[in-house]
Each structure stands twice: as C-alpha cells, then as structure tokens.
Design a protein around this motif. Structure first.
Motif, PDB file in Angstrom:
ATOM      1  N   ASP A  19      35.439  42.296  32.822  1.00 17.76           N
ATOM      2  CA  ASP A  19      34.990  42.480  34.169  1.00 17.76           C
ATOM      3  C   ASP A  19      35.528  41.325  35.291  1.00 17.76           C
ATOM      4  N   ARG A  20      35.302  40.211  34.627  1.00 16.80           N
ATOM      5  CA  ARG A  20      35.668  38.927  35.243  1.00 16.80           C
ATOM      6  C   ARG A  20      37.322  38.882  35.610  1.00 16.80           C
ATOM      7  N   LEU A  21      38.086  39.325  34.659  1.00 14.22           N
ATOM      8  CA  LEU A  21      39.447  39.593  34.865  1.00 14.22           C
ATOM      9  C   LEU A  21      39.837  40.723  35.642  1.00 14.22           C
ATOM     10  N   ASP A  22      39.307  41.803  35.724  1.00 13.34           N
ATOM     11  CA  ASP A  22      39.297  42.873  36.907  1.00 13.34           C
ATOM     12  C   ASP A  22      39.070  42.222  38.092  1.00 13.34           C
ATOM     13  N   MET A  23      37.775  41.633  38.312  1.00 12.97           N
ATOM     14  CA  MET A  23      37.723  41.178  39.646  1.00 12.97           C
ATOM     15  C   MET A  23      38.539  40.368  40.140  1.00 12.97           C
ATOM     16  N   ARG A  24      39.192  39.450  39.345  1.00 13.47           N
ATOM     17  CA  ARG A  24      40.115  38.480  39.526  1.00 13.47           C
ATOM     18  C   ARG A  24      41.505  39.142  40.003  1.00 13.47           C
ATOM     19  N   GLY A  25      41.771  40.075  39.449  1.00 16.92           N
ATOM     20  CA  GLY A  25      43.024  41.070  39.789  1.00 16.92           C
ATOM     21  C   GLY A  25      42.831  41.650  40.938  1.00 16.92           C
ATOM     22  N   ALA A  26      41.645  42.449  41.126  1.00 19.50           N
ATOM     23  CA  ALA A  26      41.318  42.874  42.553  1.00 19.50           C
ATOM     24  C   ALA A  26      41.196  41.906  43.696  1.00 19.50           C
ATOM     25  N   ALA A  27      41.100  40.955  43.230  1.00 18.71           N
ATOM     26  CA  ALA A  27      40.907  39.809  44.479  1.00 18.71           C
ATOM     27  C   ALA A  27      42.441  39.472  44.838  1.00 18.71           C
ATOM     28  N   GLY A  28      43.054  39.387  43.899  1.00 20.36           N
ATOM     29  CA  GLY A  28      44.668  39.016  44.076  1.00 20.36           C
ATOM     30  C   GLY A  28      45.297  40.034  44.760  1.00 20.36           C
ATOM     31  N   LEU A  29      44.793  41.488  44.386  1.00 19.82           N
ATOM     32  CA  LEU A  29      45.561  42.546  45.338  1.00 19.82           C
ATOM     33  C   LEU A  29      45.028  42.645  46.612  1.00 19.82           C
ATOM     34  N   ALA A  30      43.484  42.277  46.851  1.00 14.06           N
ATOM     35  CA  ALA A  30      43.108  42.179  48.359  1.00 14.06           C
ATOM     36  C   ALA A  30      43.724  41.338  49.376  1.00 14.06           C
ATOM     37  N   GLY A  31      44.670  40.608  49.009  1.00 10.59           N
ATOM     38  CA  GLY A  31      45.618  39.762  49.651  1.00 10.59           C
ATOM     39  C   GLY A  31      44.797  38.336  49.841  1.00 10.59           C
ATOM     40  N   GLY A  32      44.042  38.051  48.783  1.00 12.93           N
ATOM     41  CA  GLY A  32      43.638  36.555  48.659  1.00 12.93           C
ATOM     42  C   GLY A  32      42.300  36.516  49.607  1.00 12.93           C
TER      43      GLY A  32
END
Length: 105
Positions: A81-94
């Motif tokens: 979940d932590r990895l997914d959230m970091r990946g989604a945060a990176g896709l959200a434009g930081g």
C-alpha cells in the motif's frame, strides 16, 4: 521501496512455508493419535496433550507459525500500500495527493 516489498514477499513465503510444514506435522500427529485412540473411545475428544508432550509442542509450533504468517501478511500489505501511494503521489504531479485508500481485505 521495491527492495522492502521484495523482502516482505520473501518473508511472507518463508512464514507460509513454515506454517504449512507445522500444520502438516500437526495433522499427521492427530491422524496417528486417532489410530491408537479412536474418537469414540476418548472421554475428552478435544485433548491436545499435556504440557511438555509432543502433541502440545506440535500444536504450539503450528499456532506460533500461523501468528507469524499473519503478521508477515499484514506487513506485506502495508508495504504494498505504501508503494502504491508513493507511485500515485508521483503520478499526481508531486502534489503529495496519493488519491487512494489502503486496500480493503
């Protein structure tokens, strides 16, 4: 972070293997006990052995292996979940907005 997930996956596999092995030993011991003492001939059918007995040791080993497997599963899910959230945060434009909730089980 991928290395943490890999480590958690390895621990999950290891603890699952240990649980399966302990469960197999416990079931084999139960089967062998029933050959000697049929359920209808035992006054206490739920008996699992005296403290210090082989049956009790097998039961406790199996129970401990199950607890460790469950804990490893929770830790693996948390890392994923932590990895997914970091990946989604990176896709959200930081922006730091993960936009997702942890997985429901």
């Amino acid at each position: 972070m991928r290395t943490e997930l890999t480590t958690r996956r390895r621990v999950l596999r290891l603890t699952y293997g240990r649980y399966v092995e302990a469960d197999r030993a416990w079931r084999r011991a139960i089967y062998e006990m029933r050959l000697w003492f049929p359920p209808s001939g035992r006054p206490n059918r739920d008996a699992m052995g005296n403290p210090g007995s082989e049956m009790r040791r097998l039961y406790e080993t199996r129970a401990r292996a199950l607890v460790l497997f469950e804990a490893a599963h929770v830790k693996f899910d948390t890392a994923r979940d932590r990895l997914d959230m970091r990946g989604a945060a990176g896709l959200a434009g930081g922006r730091g907005d993960a936009g997702g909730q942890p997985r429901a089980h």
